[in-house]
Design a protein around this motif. Structure first.
Motif, PDB file in Angstrom:
ATOM      1  N   LEU A  10       0.832  -1.196   0.000  1.00 17.49           N
ATOM      2  CA  LEU A  10       0.000   0.000   0.000  1.00 17.49           C
ATOM      3  C   LEU A  10       0.873   1.255   0.000  1.00 17.49           C
ATOM      4  O   LEU A  10       1.967   1.259   0.548  1.00 17.49           O
ATOM      5  CB  LEU A  10      -0.909   0.022   1.225  1.00 17.49           C
ATOM      6  N   THR A  11       0.380   2.308  -0.606  1.00 19.65           N
ATOM      7  CA  THR A  11       1.063   3.592  -0.516  1.00 19.65           C
ATOM      8  C   THR A  11       0.823   4.179   0.869  1.00 19.65           C
ATOM      9  O   THR A  11      -0.020   3.694   1.639  1.00 19.65           O
ATOM     10  CB  THR A  11       0.525   4.570  -1.569  1.00 19.65           C
ATOM     11  N   ALA A  12       1.546   5.255   1.200  1.00 18.50           N
ATOM     12  CA  ALA A  12       1.361   5.905   2.500  1.00 18.50           C
ATOM     13  C   ALA A  12      -0.067   6.418   2.647  1.00 18.50           C
ATOM     14  O   ALA A  12      -0.671   6.312   3.722  1.00 18.50           O
ATOM     15  CB  ALA A  12       2.353   7.054   2.656  1.00 18.50           C
ATOM     16  N   VAL A  13      -0.623   6.965   1.577  1.00 18.45           N
ATOM     17  CA  VAL A  13      -2.001   7.470   1.620  1.00 18.45           C
ATOM     18  C   VAL A  13      -2.973   6.320   1.853  1.00 18.45           C
ATOM     19  O   VAL A  13      -3.889   6.418   2.683  1.00 18.45           O
ATOM     20  CB  VAL A  13      -2.353   8.221   0.315  1.00 18.45           C
ATOM     21  N   GLU A  14      -2.787   5.217   1.144  1.00 15.32           N
ATOM     22  CA  GLU A  14      -3.682   4.057   1.301  1.00 15.32           C
ATOM     23  C   GLU A  14      -3.584   3.474   2.704  1.00 15.32           C
ATOM     24  O   GLU A  14      -4.595   3.101   3.308  1.00 15.32           O
ATOM     25  CB  GLU A  14      -3.352   2.997   0.259  1.00 15.32           C
ATOM     26  N   GLN A  15      -2.350   3.387   3.226  1.00 13.57           N
ATOM     27  CA  GLN A  15      -2.167   2.842   4.570  1.00 13.57           C
ATOM     28  C   GLN A  15      -2.803   3.763   5.612  1.00 13.57           C
ATOM     29  O   GLN A  15      -3.461   3.299   6.546  1.00 13.57           O
ATOM     30  CB  GLN A  15      -0.688   2.663   4.878  1.00 13.57           C
ATOM     31  N   ALA A  16      -2.608   5.064   5.463  1.00 14.85           N
ATOM     32  CA  ALA A  16      -3.198   6.025   6.399  1.00 14.85           C
ATOM     33  C   ALA A  16      -4.719   5.948   6.362  1.00 14.85           C
ATOM     34  O   ALA A  16      -5.385   5.979   7.409  1.00 14.85           O
ATOM     35  CB  ALA A  16      -2.723   7.438   6.064  1.00 14.85           C
ATOM     36  N   GLN A  17      -5.264   5.879   5.153  1.00 18.41           N
ATOM     37  CA  GLN A  17      -6.723   5.784   4.997  1.00 18.41           C
ATOM     38  C   GLN A  17      -7.253   4.533   5.685  1.00 18.41           C
ATOM     39  O   GLN A  17      -8.259   4.578   6.402  1.00 18.41           O
ATOM     40  CB  GLN A  17      -7.075   5.741   3.510  1.00 18.41           C
ATOM     41  N   ARG A  18      -6.571   3.404   5.489  1.00 16.87           N
ATOM     42  CA  ARG A  18      -7.013   2.150   6.103  1.00 16.87           C
ATOM     43  C   ARG A  18      -6.923   2.224   7.624  1.00 16.87           C
ATOM     44  O   ARG A  18      -7.854   1.855   8.330  1.00 16.87           O
ATOM     45  CB  ARG A  18      -6.169   0.980   5.579  1.00 16.87           C
ATOM     46  N   ASN A  19      -5.782   2.703   8.148  1.00 26.90           N
ATOM     47  CA  ASN A  19      -5.601   2.778   9.605  1.00 26.90           C
ATOM     48  C   ASN A  19      -6.669   3.660  10.250  1.00 26.90           C
ATOM     49  O   ASN A  19      -7.264   3.299  11.269  1.00 26.90           O
ATOM     50  CB  ASN A  19      -4.224   3.341   9.943  1.00 26.90           C
ATOM     51  N   LEU A  20      -6.874   4.829   9.663  1.00 30.60           N
ATOM     52  CA  LEU A  20      -7.798   5.802  10.252  1.00 30.60           C
ATOM     53  C   LEU A  20      -9.241   5.307  10.177  1.00 30.60           C
ATOM     54  O   LEU A  20      -9.994   5.405  11.149  1.00 30.60           O
ATOM     55  CB  LEU A  20      -7.652   7.150   9.544  1.00 30.60           C
ATOM     56  N   ASN A  21      -9.635   4.761   9.031  1.00 24.22           N
ATOM     57  CA  ASN A  21     -10.999   4.251   8.898  1.00 24.22           C
ATOM     58  C   ASN A  21     -11.255   3.103   9.855  1.00 24.22           C
ATOM     59  O   ASN A  21     -12.330   3.018  10.469  1.00 24.22           O
ATOM     60  CB  ASN A  21     -11.259   3.807   7.460  1.00 24.22           C
TER      61      ASN A  21
END
Length: 333
Positions: free
Chosen positions: A137-148
């Motif tokens: 995952l990209t940093a944006v994708e990982q951040a989105q997943r973690n936060l959601n």
């Protein structure tokens, strides 16, 4: 006051060595090192019925200001954490400590959706810390997943950042800062002040960590009546109404809700099984760690509510639900 004790022949004694106060400056520690310590131990800043996800560190705004730490709490609110090493650092600033925090909090209030937080703060933080997932995952994708995942698990996705919190940390505070923070707290600004002081005893170093604002009232220690349906209610402001100062681990062990060698898991988390060691620790993957450390390893959050997420083996209810049930049953007897 902090007093060390020795246990000799079943007798308690105070050793001859004295506890000495020292300073981070005398220890050669900089504010940045104190910041890294708190970033790894955010559970020190919250009650054990609160959750935190660290999403930013040293975040710059367009006015060249820098926020020390930014987290999201279990209510979906952004939490601003500002740190000063000592009183000299507070006094040397061009603007008051609390005003700096208010200005930064006002900037965070403009973040009104998850995507903005991810793109402007959380993804750059993940990239800087090199916490990219092994799943490609990209940093944006990982951040989105973690936060959601964090918001959905805490049922707070629909109330994201309705309010901001401020936490100030320093080894000492001047009277003007405390006066201003007390006034802000009394006028419904969610602001807290913690002191963190190093202590020396013999060849060992200790940390004295104390919440000094807001001041607790006697009523805060009263145990509330359990809800008739043993559930947590949301009030009109969409903040979760939680019962604070309910029975803790000591009582749960006395009641038999938890016991040594008992298996426990974390709600909605696969492969989270651990074994209870005592009131403070569990064994997870052959490592002894605190309940909160275990929660952090499993969930990836910066702090986890042990009562609302731990489920004993053979149960479908969390520790929080079980203790409410116990209180309810005692009141009926």
């Amino acid at each position: 006051m902090f007093y060390p004790l020795e246990l000799q022949n079943n007798t308690l004694n105070i050793p001859n060595s004295e506890v000495e106060k020292t300073t981070f400056k005398d220890l050669g520690l900089r504010e940045a090192q104190l910041e890294e310590f708190l970033a790894s131990n955010l559970e020190l800043l919250v009650e054990d019925d609160e959750n935190l996800l660290l999403v930013g560190q040293q975040v710059r705004d367009i006015s060249s200001g820098r926020t020390d730490l930014i987290a999201v709490d279990e209510n979906g609110n952004l939490v601003l954490i500002e740190i000063k090493r000592d009183l000299d650092d507070i006094k040397s600033r061009k603007e008051p400590f609390e005003f700096q925090a208010i200005r930064y909090a006002a900037t965070l209030a403009k973040i009104n959706n998850v995507e903005t937080l991810v793109n402007k703060i959380y993804a750059p933080y993940i990239e800087k810390k090199r916490e990219i997932s092994q799943q490609g995952l990209t940093a944006v994708e990982q951040a989105q997943r973690n936060l959601n995942t964090f918001l959905e698990s805490n049922e707070s996705k629909g109330i994201f950042n309705k309010k901001q919190r401020i936490i100030l940390v320093a080894s000492q505070f001047d009277d003007q800062t405390l006066s201003a923070c007390a006034w802000l707290s009394n006028n419904n600004v969610d602001i807290s002040c913690f002191t963190i002081e190093p202590l020396k005893f013999a060849d060992q170093l200790f940390i004295d960590f104390t919440k000094i604002l807001p001041v607790q009232r006697n009523e805060d220690f009263y145990v509330d009546l359990a809800e008739s349906n043993s559930s947590i209610k949301r009030d009109n402001s969409n903040r979760i109404s939680k019962k604070r100062y309910l029975p803790r681990m000591k009582e749960l062990f006395e009641w038999g809700i938890l016991s040594p060698n008992q298996k426990v898991s974390i709600k909605n988390q696969d492969n989270s099984d651990a074994t209870v060691v005592d009131e403070k620790t569990v064994s997870f993957n052959e490592n002894i760690m605190s309940y909160n450390q275990w929660g952090k390893v499993v969930t990836g959050w910066s702090a986890m509510s042990v009562y609302e997420w731990i489920i004993p083996e053979g149960q479908i209810k969390t520790l929080h639900e079980l203790r409410l049930e116990r209180i309810d049953n005692k009141q009926r007897d």
